[in-house]
Design a protein around this motif. Structure first.
Motif, PDB file in Angstrom:
ATOM      1  N   ALA A 212      -2.179   7.595   3.388  1.00  0.00           N
ATOM      2  CA  ALA A 212      -2.782   6.608   2.490  1.00  0.00           C
ATOM      3  C   ALA A 212      -4.145   6.171   3.011  1.00  0.00           C
ATOM      4  CB  ALA A 212      -1.849   5.413   2.336  1.00  0.00           C
ATOM      5  N   ALA A 213      -4.214   5.872   4.306  1.00  0.00           N
ATOM      6  CA  ALA A 213      -5.476   5.421   4.895  1.00  0.00           C
ATOM      7  C   ALA A 213      -6.550   6.502   4.817  1.00  0.00           C
ATOM      8  CB  ALA A 213      -5.256   5.003   6.342  1.00  0.00           C
ATOM      9  N   GLU A 214      -6.173   7.751   5.007  1.00  0.00           N
ATOM     10  CA  GLU A 214      -7.137   8.849   4.925  1.00  0.00           C
ATOM     11  C   GLU A 214      -7.713   8.999   3.517  1.00  0.00           C
ATOM     12  OE1 GLU A 214      -4.911  12.178   6.253  1.00  0.00           O
ATOM     13  OE2 GLU A 214      -4.958  11.596   8.372  1.00  0.00           O
ATOM     14  N   HIS A 215      -7.000   8.498   2.523  1.00  0.00           N
ATOM     15  CA  HIS A 215      -7.454   8.589   1.134  1.00  0.00           C
ATOM     16  C   HIS A 215      -8.027   7.271   0.636  1.00  0.00           C
ATOM     17  CE1 HIS A 215      -5.036  12.250   1.377  1.00  0.00           C
ATOM     18  NE2 HIS A 215      -5.716  12.677   0.325  1.00  0.00           N
ATOM     19  N   GLY A 216      -8.404   6.385   1.542  1.00  0.00           N
ATOM     20  CA  GLY A 216      -9.127   5.185   1.137  1.00  0.00           C
ATOM     21  C   GLY A 216      -8.284   3.951   0.943  1.00  0.00           C
ATOM     22  N   VAL A 217      -6.980   4.022   1.183  1.00  0.00           N
ATOM     23  CA  VAL A 217      -6.156   2.817   1.120  1.00  0.00           C
ATOM     24  C   VAL A 217      -6.402   2.015   2.393  1.00  0.00           C
ATOM     25  CG1 VAL A 217      -3.795   1.909   1.139  1.00  0.00           C
ATOM     26  CG2 VAL A 217      -4.389   3.821  -0.360  1.00  0.00           C
ATOM     27  N   ASN A 218      -6.811   0.762   2.236  1.00  0.00           N
ATOM     28  CA  ASN A 218      -7.019  -0.080   3.414  1.00  0.00           C
ATOM     29  C   ASN A 218      -6.280  -1.415   3.306  1.00  0.00           C
ATOM     30  OD1 ASN A 218      -8.645  -1.263   1.447  1.00  0.00           O
ATOM     31  ND2 ASN A 218     -10.572  -0.672   2.426  1.00  0.00           N
ATOM     32  N   LEU A 219      -5.580  -1.618   2.197  1.00  0.00           N
ATOM     33  CA  LEU A 219      -4.734  -2.793   1.967  1.00  0.00           C
ATOM     34  C   LEU A 219      -3.339  -2.276   1.661  1.00  0.00           C
ATOM     35  CD1 LEU A 219      -4.215  -5.845   1.268  1.00  0.00           C
ATOM     36  CD2 LEU A 219      -5.027  -5.311  -1.042  1.00  0.00           C
ATOM     37  N   LEU A 220      -2.334  -2.663   2.463  1.00  0.00           N
ATOM     38  CA  LEU A 220      -1.005  -2.064   2.315  1.00  0.00           C
ATOM     39  C   LEU A 220       0.039  -3.104   1.938  1.00  0.00           C
ATOM     40  CD1 LEU A 220      -0.157   0.966   2.790  1.00  0.00           C
ATOM     41  CD2 LEU A 220       1.202   0.075   4.670  1.00  0.00           C
ATOM     42  N   LEU A 221       0.830  -2.773   0.911  1.00  0.00           N
ATOM     43  CA  LEU A 221       1.942  -3.626   0.506  1.00  0.00           C
ATOM     44  C   LEU A 221       2.931  -3.735   1.656  1.00  0.00           C
ATOM     45  CD1 LEU A 221       3.278  -5.242  -1.795  1.00  0.00           C
ATOM     46  CD2 LEU A 221       4.479  -3.131  -2.427  1.00  0.00           C
ATOM     47  N   THR A 222       3.172  -4.956   2.091  1.00  0.00           N
ATOM     48  CA  THR A 222       3.971  -5.235   3.290  1.00  0.00           C
ATOM     49  C   THR A 222       5.240  -5.982   2.887  1.00  0.00           C
ATOM     50  OG1 THR A 222       2.006  -5.279   4.700  1.00  0.00           O
ATOM     51  CG2 THR A 222       3.932  -6.474   5.492  1.00  0.00           C
ATOM     52  N   PRO A 223       6.411  -5.355   3.027  1.00  0.00           N
ATOM     53  CA  PRO A 223       7.646  -5.951   2.514  1.00  0.00           C
ATOM     54  C   PRO A 223       8.221  -7.039   3.430  1.00  0.00           C
ATOM     55  CG  PRO A 223       8.139  -3.812   3.476  1.00  0.00           C
ATOM     56  CD  PRO A 223       6.636  -3.990   3.567  1.00  0.00           C
ATOM     57  N   LEU A 224       7.650  -8.236   3.324  1.00  0.00           N
ATOM     58  CA  LEU A 224       8.281  -9.357   4.031  1.00  0.00           C
ATOM     59  C   LEU A 224       9.759  -9.395   3.677  1.00  0.00           C
ATOM     60  CD1 LEU A 224       5.626 -12.138   3.282  1.00  0.00           C
ATOM     61  CD2 LEU A 224       5.879 -10.832   5.409  1.00  0.00           C
ATOM     62  N   PHE A 225      10.022  -9.332   2.361  1.00  0.00           N
ATOM     63  CA  PHE A 225      11.365  -9.173   1.816  1.00  0.00           C
ATOM     64  C   PHE A 225      11.287  -8.032   0.808  1.00  0.00           C
ATOM     65  CE2 PHE A 225      10.652 -13.757   2.661  1.00  0.00           C
ATOM     66  CZ  PHE A 225      11.453 -13.851   3.788  1.00  0.00           C
ATOM     67  N   THR A 226      12.417  -7.516   0.386  1.00  0.00           N
ATOM     68  CA  THR A 226      12.415  -6.386  -0.537  1.00  0.00           C
ATOM     69  C   THR A 226      11.568  -6.737  -1.760  1.00  0.00           C
ATOM     70  OG1 THR A 226      14.633  -5.759   0.197  1.00  0.00           O
ATOM     71  CG2 THR A 226      13.865  -4.848  -1.901  1.00  0.00           C
ATOM     72  N   PRO A 227      10.492  -5.990  -2.016  1.00  0.00           N
ATOM     73  CA  PRO A 227       9.592  -6.354  -3.117  1.00  0.00           C
ATOM     74  C   PRO A 227      10.322  -6.383  -4.459  1.00  0.00           C
ATOM     75  CG  PRO A 227       8.541  -4.772  -1.654  1.00  0.00           C
ATOM     76  CD  PRO A 227       9.974  -4.845  -1.235  1.00  0.00           C
ATOM     77  N   PRO A 228      10.186  -7.470  -5.217  1.00  0.00           N
ATOM     78  CA  PRO A 228      10.853  -7.585  -6.523  1.00  0.00           C
ATOM     79  C   PRO A 228      10.040  -6.886  -7.602  1.00  0.00           C
ATOM     80  CG  PRO A 228       9.692  -9.616  -6.052  1.00  0.00           C
ATOM     81  CD  PRO A 228       9.458  -8.710  -4.859  1.00  0.00           C
ATOM     82  N   LEU A 229       9.898  -5.576  -7.455  1.00  0.00           N
ATOM     83  CA  LEU A 229       9.048  -4.780  -8.334  1.00  0.00           C
ATOM     84  C   LEU A 229       9.853  -3.650  -8.962  1.00  0.00           C
ATOM     85  CD1 LEU A 229       6.001  -4.492  -5.909  1.00  0.00           C
ATOM     86  CD2 LEU A 229       6.164  -5.998  -7.904  1.00  0.00           C
ATOM     87  N   ASP A 230       9.619  -3.384 -10.231  1.00  0.00           N
ATOM     88  CA  ASP A 230      10.217  -2.245 -10.926  1.00  0.00           C
ATOM     89  C   ASP A 230      11.722  -2.166 -10.679  1.00  0.00           C
ATOM     90  OD1 ASP A 230       7.683  -0.910 -11.971  1.00  0.00           O
ATOM     91  OD2 ASP A 230       7.245  -1.217  -9.863  1.00  0.00           O
TER      92      ASP A 230
END
Length: 566
Positions: A212-230
């Motif tokens: 991800a970082a090699e492709h320009g991702v520099n902000l990463l979703l960090t699961p403090l708790f299980t993300p309530p997504l999808d």
């Protein structure tokens, strides 16, 4: 120079071509290109045979060979390449096989040519920093020839193509864009059948974070708790909780940040600069708490989830204890300026009040931190409920007119008309043009939800991404993920490589601005256009986009020459 044996065809193409097996090639040959030092440059060689040939060897001859990799453009299936409603800027809307996955070429197997079927190899050159030059000996030239030869196992030459890369004597500057692709930690564990946060899982996480970082991702979703997504309402995703929680007998909580500390260290080592703390309220309305596990009387239990009202005193009491300790952790590690928080993803107009209550609760403890949320209703920003709104790229007008600062954007499955996106069914130029748009409108952040979502819609079951590319007929193929799960780690897609090129275009424009001014950079983008570049209005022609980048590089070179002569 092109050399080929009878019954075997080759053609050199840019990275923006999509080579379909049964369609005749429409794109003209492209055998030259320009790049900056510290840039990743890609092109393709398409090939077709009148007979079945196995074990084709690929040889690359160039001074750039140590920096080059060759991959086979594989075909990925799509049952649902598009919604019923589209626009004119699609390659096809019919189900079928689409060029997407970039397979490493194993020496023992080589390539295959199937009778009368076009295929392609993808050549990537990762140029070093300018000061290092080639082989660490400094820059010695600007023009580099790359010869690619396809041979039968007997050694007979089947086809040969030459590409010339002109490297401008300047270095691509550091990326300013803050870029997140939501990183689904649980999908990696389930796909590889490893225990979550086992050592095997951590090793895989590291490989994916680095990709991800090699492709320009520099902000990463960090699961403090299980993300309530999808997640289906009432359902749950596998627990990926970095914060340890213990419920004490007096109604209090103890917290352990060891896993979070390890996560931060892993990410920083890989090149991640910013951390996007997972949402503390559920998606689509901020009505419930995320799933939170805790040790209760020696046993692991779910203490919050869909059954928890977001406005409950119990959850508020939990956050009132947790957030001050999280803030202390962040400050102890000097991360104050590197952390972003979320309230809830994609709230709509009728969610204004619950979103407001949730936001106010969090800001009691997180008032000094930045908040971002994907939302396209301007009223949330107008009411001061989110510091950094992230509107979709088809809802940018209100935010542009309101002089929103900082300005971010995102796209997902819903952005299927007019604007940039990266579905299988769309031409690659529609993916890459975003870089010019981000520069023109001074967009400082980009968000996308699908780095590696390898589940069906609502996370009801695991899918095989090599067979199912639309989250089981939920989203157009290309929306849910940009990498595939290889045996040892991530396998790139051509969409992922092209999106990196979009970011590099933005960085090249920033370099030109530093040398010749912003007006010059904007002039080069819009030269000859009938109307100004916009998120919904832009040339769809691949040749135009390649020409723009060529003009940018030429202007950089001219500015450097003029500066040196003064």
């Amino acid at each position: 120079m092109t050399q080929q044996s009878q019954g075997f065809e080759t053609r050199c193409l840019s990275s923006l071509s999509k080579v379909f097996p049964q369609a005749e090639l429409q794109d003209a040959p492209i055998q030259t290109g320009t790049a900056l030092w510290n840039e990743v440059y890609s092109f393709q060689v398409a090939y077709r045979s009148d007979r079945l040939i196995k074990g084709i060897r690929v040889e690359l001859d160039s001074e750039l060979a140590p920096y080059a990799t060759i991959r086979a453009v594989g075909l990925s299936p799509s049952e649902m390449p598009a919604y019923a409603e589209t626009d004119s800027n699609y390659i096809t809307t019919e189900p079928g096989l689409f060029p997407d996955v970039l397979y490493p070429v194993a020496e023992s197997e080589g390539l295959r040519a199937l009778p009368n079927s076009w295929r392609a190899v993808w050549v990537t050159v990762k140029l070093p920093a300018m000061e290092a030059g080639l082989a660490g000996k400094g820059k010695t030239a600007s023009l580099y020839d790359i010869k690619l030869t396809l041979k039968e196992q007997s050694g007979e030459v089947l086809g040969q193509e030459e590409f010339r890369l002109d490297i401008i004597p300047a270095e691509l500057p550091e990326q300013k864009l803050i870029h997140t692709e939501w990183f689904h930690t649980d999908c990696i564990a389930t796909q590889y059948d490893v225990d979550i946060f086992s050592e095997d899982h951590w090793k895989l996480l590291d490989r994916y974070v680095r990709n991800a970082a090699e492709h320009g991702v520099n902000l990463l979703l960090t699961p403090l708790f299980t993300p309530p997504l999808d997640t289906a309402v009432g359902g749950e995703r596998p627990t990926v909780q970095l914060v340890g929680v213990e419920k004490t007998g007096d109604g209090g909580y103890r917290f352990n940040f060891d896993k979070l500390d390890r996560w931060i260290g892993m990410c920083r080592s890989a090149g991640i600069r910013y951390f996007e703390m997972s949402h503390l309220f559920t998606q689509w309305g901020a009505k419930h708490a995320p799933k939170i596990m805790a040790t209760v009387n020696g046993r692991e239990e779910r203490i919050f989830g869909w059954e928890t009202d977001a406005a409950s005193e119990e959850y508020a009491g939990f956050l009132n204890q947790f957030l001050p300790q999280l803030v202390s952790f962040i400050k102890d590690r000097g991360l104050q300026d590197a952390v972003y928080f979320h309230v809830s993803d994609e709230p709509q107009a009728d969610h204004l009040e619950p979103y407001k209550r949730a936001s106010e609760l969090l800001r009691r403890h997180l008032g000094g931190f930045k908040f971002i949320d994907a939302l396209s209703d301007y009223s949330f920003y107008e009411h001061g409920l989110v510091e950094i709104p992230v509107p979709s790229n088809d809802h940018m007008d209100a935010f542009l007119e309101g002089n929103t600062n900082p300005l971010w954007t995102y796209y997902c499955c819903g952005q299927f008309r007019e604007v940039s996106n990266r579905f299988f069914s769309m031409p690659s130029a529609r993916n890459r043009v975003l870089g010019l748009q981000l520069y023109k409108f001074d967009v400082q952040g980009f968000l996308h939800w699908g780095y590696n979502f390898w589940y069906s819609q609502y996370s009801t079951r695991v899918i095989d991404p090599f067979c199912v590319t639309d989250a089981v007929c939920a989203f157009p193929s290309g929306d849910a993920f940009v990498v595939y799960p290889g045996e040892e780690g991530p396998i790139d897609s051509l969409r992922w490589e092209v999106f990196r090129e979009a970011q590099q275009d933005q960085r090249a424009l920033e370099l030109l601005e530093s040398l010749a001014g912003r007006d010059k950079a904007l002039e080069l983008i819009e030269h000859g256009l009938a109307e100004p570049l916009h998120f919904k209005r832009y040339p769809t022609d691949m040749a135009w986009l390649l020409d723009v980048r060529g003009r940018i590089n030429a202007a950089i070179s001219a500015a450097l020459t003029a500066s040196a002569s003064q």
